[in-house]
Design a protein around this motif. Sequence first.
Motif, PDB file in Angstrom:
ATOM      1  N   ASN A 103       8.712  40.363 -10.039  1.00  0.00           N
ATOM      2  CA  ASN A 103       8.502  38.933  -9.767  1.00  0.00           C
ATOM      3  C   ASN A 103       9.789  38.271  -9.319  1.00  0.00           C
ATOM      4  O   ASN A 103      10.162  37.180  -9.776  1.00  0.00           O
ATOM      5  N   ALA A 104      10.503  38.931  -8.410  1.00  0.00           N
ATOM      6  CA  ALA A 104      11.832  38.453  -8.020  1.00  0.00           C
ATOM      7  C   ALA A 104      12.061  38.564  -6.518  1.00  0.00           C
ATOM      8  O   ALA A 104      13.134  38.965  -6.068  1.00  0.00           O
ATOM      9  N   LYS A 105      11.065  38.184  -5.711  1.00  0.00           N
ATOM     10  CA  LYS A 105      11.248  38.229  -4.257  1.00  0.00           C
ATOM     11  C   LYS A 105      12.397  37.337  -3.801  1.00  0.00           C
ATOM     12  O   LYS A 105      13.022  37.601  -2.768  1.00  0.00           O
ATOM     13  N   HIS A 106      12.699  36.332  -4.597  1.00  0.00           N
ATOM     14  CA  HIS A 106      13.785  35.414  -4.247  1.00  0.00           C
ATOM     15  C   HIS A 106      15.143  36.105  -4.284  1.00  0.00           C
ATOM     16  O   HIS A 106      16.118  35.597  -3.702  1.00  0.00           O
ATOM     17  N   ALA A 107      15.232  37.259  -4.955  1.00  0.00           N
ATOM     18  CA  ALA A 107      16.521  37.935  -5.130  1.00  0.00           C
ATOM     19  C   ALA A 107      16.821  38.955  -4.040  1.00  0.00           C
ATOM     20  O   ALA A 107      17.888  39.569  -4.047  1.00  0.00           O
ATOM     21  N   VAL A 108      15.898  39.135  -3.093  1.00  0.00           N
ATOM     22  CA  VAL A 108      16.057  40.184  -2.076  1.00  0.00           C
ATOM     23  C   VAL A 108      17.288  39.945  -1.215  1.00  0.00           C
ATOM     24  O   VAL A 108      18.128  40.838  -1.029  1.00  0.00           O
ATOM     25  N   GLU A 109      17.436  38.749  -0.689  1.00  0.00           N
ATOM     26  CA  GLU A 109      18.548  38.470   0.224  1.00  0.00           C
ATOM     27  C   GLU A 109      19.889  38.620  -0.491  1.00  0.00           C
ATOM     28  O   GLU A 109      20.834  39.207   0.061  1.00  0.00           O
ATOM     29  N   GLU A 110      19.971  38.116  -1.696  1.00  0.00           N
ATOM     30  CA  GLU A 110      21.212  38.217  -2.470  1.00  0.00           C
ATOM     31  C   GLU A 110      21.599  39.678  -2.687  1.00  0.00           C
ATOM     32  O   GLU A 110      22.776  40.057  -2.577  1.00  0.00           O
ATOM     33  N   THR A 111      20.612  40.519  -2.974  1.00  0.00           N
ATOM     34  CA  THR A 111      20.885  41.940  -3.223  1.00  0.00           C
ATOM     35  C   THR A 111      21.317  42.645  -1.950  1.00  0.00           C
ATOM     36  O   THR A 111      22.232  43.482  -1.961  1.00  0.00           O
ATOM     37  N   ILE A 112      20.681  42.327  -0.837  1.00  0.00           N
ATOM     38  CA  ILE A 112      21.058  42.924   0.452  1.00  0.00           C
ATOM     39  C   ILE A 112      22.511  42.608   0.769  1.00  0.00           C
ATOM     40  O   ILE A 112      23.281  43.491   1.185  1.00  0.00           O
ATOM     41  N   LEU A 113      22.901  41.368   0.567  1.00  0.00           N
ATOM     42  CA  LEU A 113      24.277  40.972   0.861  1.00  0.00           C
ATOM     43  C   LEU A 113      25.266  41.624  -0.108  1.00  0.00           C
ATOM     44  O   LEU A 113      26.354  42.047   0.288  1.00  0.00           O
ATOM     45  N   ALA A 114      24.886  41.709  -1.372  1.00  0.00           N
ATOM     46  CA  ALA A 114      25.788  42.269  -2.382  1.00  0.00           C
ATOM     47  C   ALA A 114      26.116  43.730  -2.104  1.00  0.00           C
ATOM     48  O   ALA A 114      27.231  44.191  -2.374  1.00  0.00           O
ATOM     49  N   LEU A 115      25.162  44.478  -1.532  1.00  0.00           N
ATOM     50  CA  LEU A 115      25.384  45.899  -1.253  1.00  0.00           C
ATOM     51  C   LEU A 115      25.828  46.161   0.173  1.00  0.00           C
ATOM     52  O   LEU A 115      25.962  47.315   0.582  1.00  0.00           O
ATOM     53  N   GLY A 116      26.045  45.102   0.966  1.00  0.00           N
ATOM     54  CA  GLY A 116      26.493  45.295   2.340  1.00  0.00           C
ATOM     55  C   GLY A 116      25.453  45.941   3.235  1.00  0.00           C
ATOM     56  O   GLY A 116      25.787  46.736   4.122  1.00  0.00           O
ATOM     57  N   LEU A 117      24.182  45.589   3.032  1.00  0.00           N
ATOM     58  CA  LEU A 117      23.085  46.196   3.783  1.00  0.00           C
ATOM     59  C   LEU A 117      22.516  45.282   4.861  1.00  0.00           C
ATOM     60  O   LEU A 117      21.511  45.634   5.496  1.00  0.00           O
ATOM     61  N   ALA A 118      23.148  44.141   5.095  1.00  0.00           N
ATOM     62  CA  ALA A 118      22.599  43.193   6.070  1.00  0.00           C
ATOM     63  C   ALA A 118      22.470  43.798   7.459  1.00  0.00           C
ATOM     64  O   ALA A 118      21.511  43.517   8.186  1.00  0.00           O
ATOM     65  N   GLY A 119      23.419  44.632   7.844  1.00  0.00           N
ATOM     66  CA  GLY A 119      23.396  45.206   9.182  1.00  0.00           C
ATOM     67  C   GLY A 119      22.323  46.248   9.406  1.00  0.00           C
ATOM     68  O   GLY A 119      22.043  46.622  10.545  1.00  0.00           O
TER      69      GLY A 119
END
Length: 274
Positions: A103-119
Amino acid sequence: MSVLAFQSVTKQLGDHTVLHDVSFDVQPGEAIALLGPNGAGKSTLIELAAGLRRPESGAVTVKGRDPRHASARRHLGLMPQESDFPDLLGVEEVITFVAAHRNAKHAVEETILALGLAGVRDRVTAKLSGGQRRRLAAALAFVGAPSLSLLDEPTVGLDTDGRHRVASLVRDHCAAGGSAIVATHELAEADAVASRVIVLAESRVIYDGDIQELRTRAGATRIAYVNTESRERTALTTDDPVAALSALIAAGETLDDLEVRPVRLEDVVEALVQ
């Protein structure tokens, strides 16, 4: 209530006893480094905590429940040594899928950025490099802030930036009240993420306590040499190698084949089992 509890747990694989009478608990906010040489039982302990195996005797509980039950496993995040993902799903899709279960779809973007996966957020997992796959595995262990994140050799296959990001995630996760167990055989990695250390050797817990106390007991530097007369090799650990070498020379020791190096995990285990 403890987040995780092992109570007199014994686990066998075939005829081999991997863990014997292991007991400890993990409190909210704790980051624990699980240390031990290869084959010490670290991965088996992680699998028991995750509900992937059951003990022969004793009990494992997550927030008071059997971790094999869904009610307990929703509190867990897991980063195993090897991870498989659906080949045709993109990175963001995989993280979103796991986040939805918490129940944490809101945390997806934060996690992507934290692990350097945006690219690589839209790249299918089949096209990821080994290091990118490890970052994705770490993302799944933390997205949605599970009560307990279990990481088995998390920095294997990661570059320096990836190692720093994972260590930062562990620290931030625990600072926010979550807990983590990081299985590793590297003292430096334990130093980076934890203050409490559990050391496994010979199927049992041989140390459970503060990492600085462990270093004090084991020493920070190892000195080894061969005595010219006896031809015996002697090894010792110390926090002051200059003073230790001066004392040996003053005592008339001959230091052939001299080795001076930082203490490694095997040295710590050797000091503890003596």
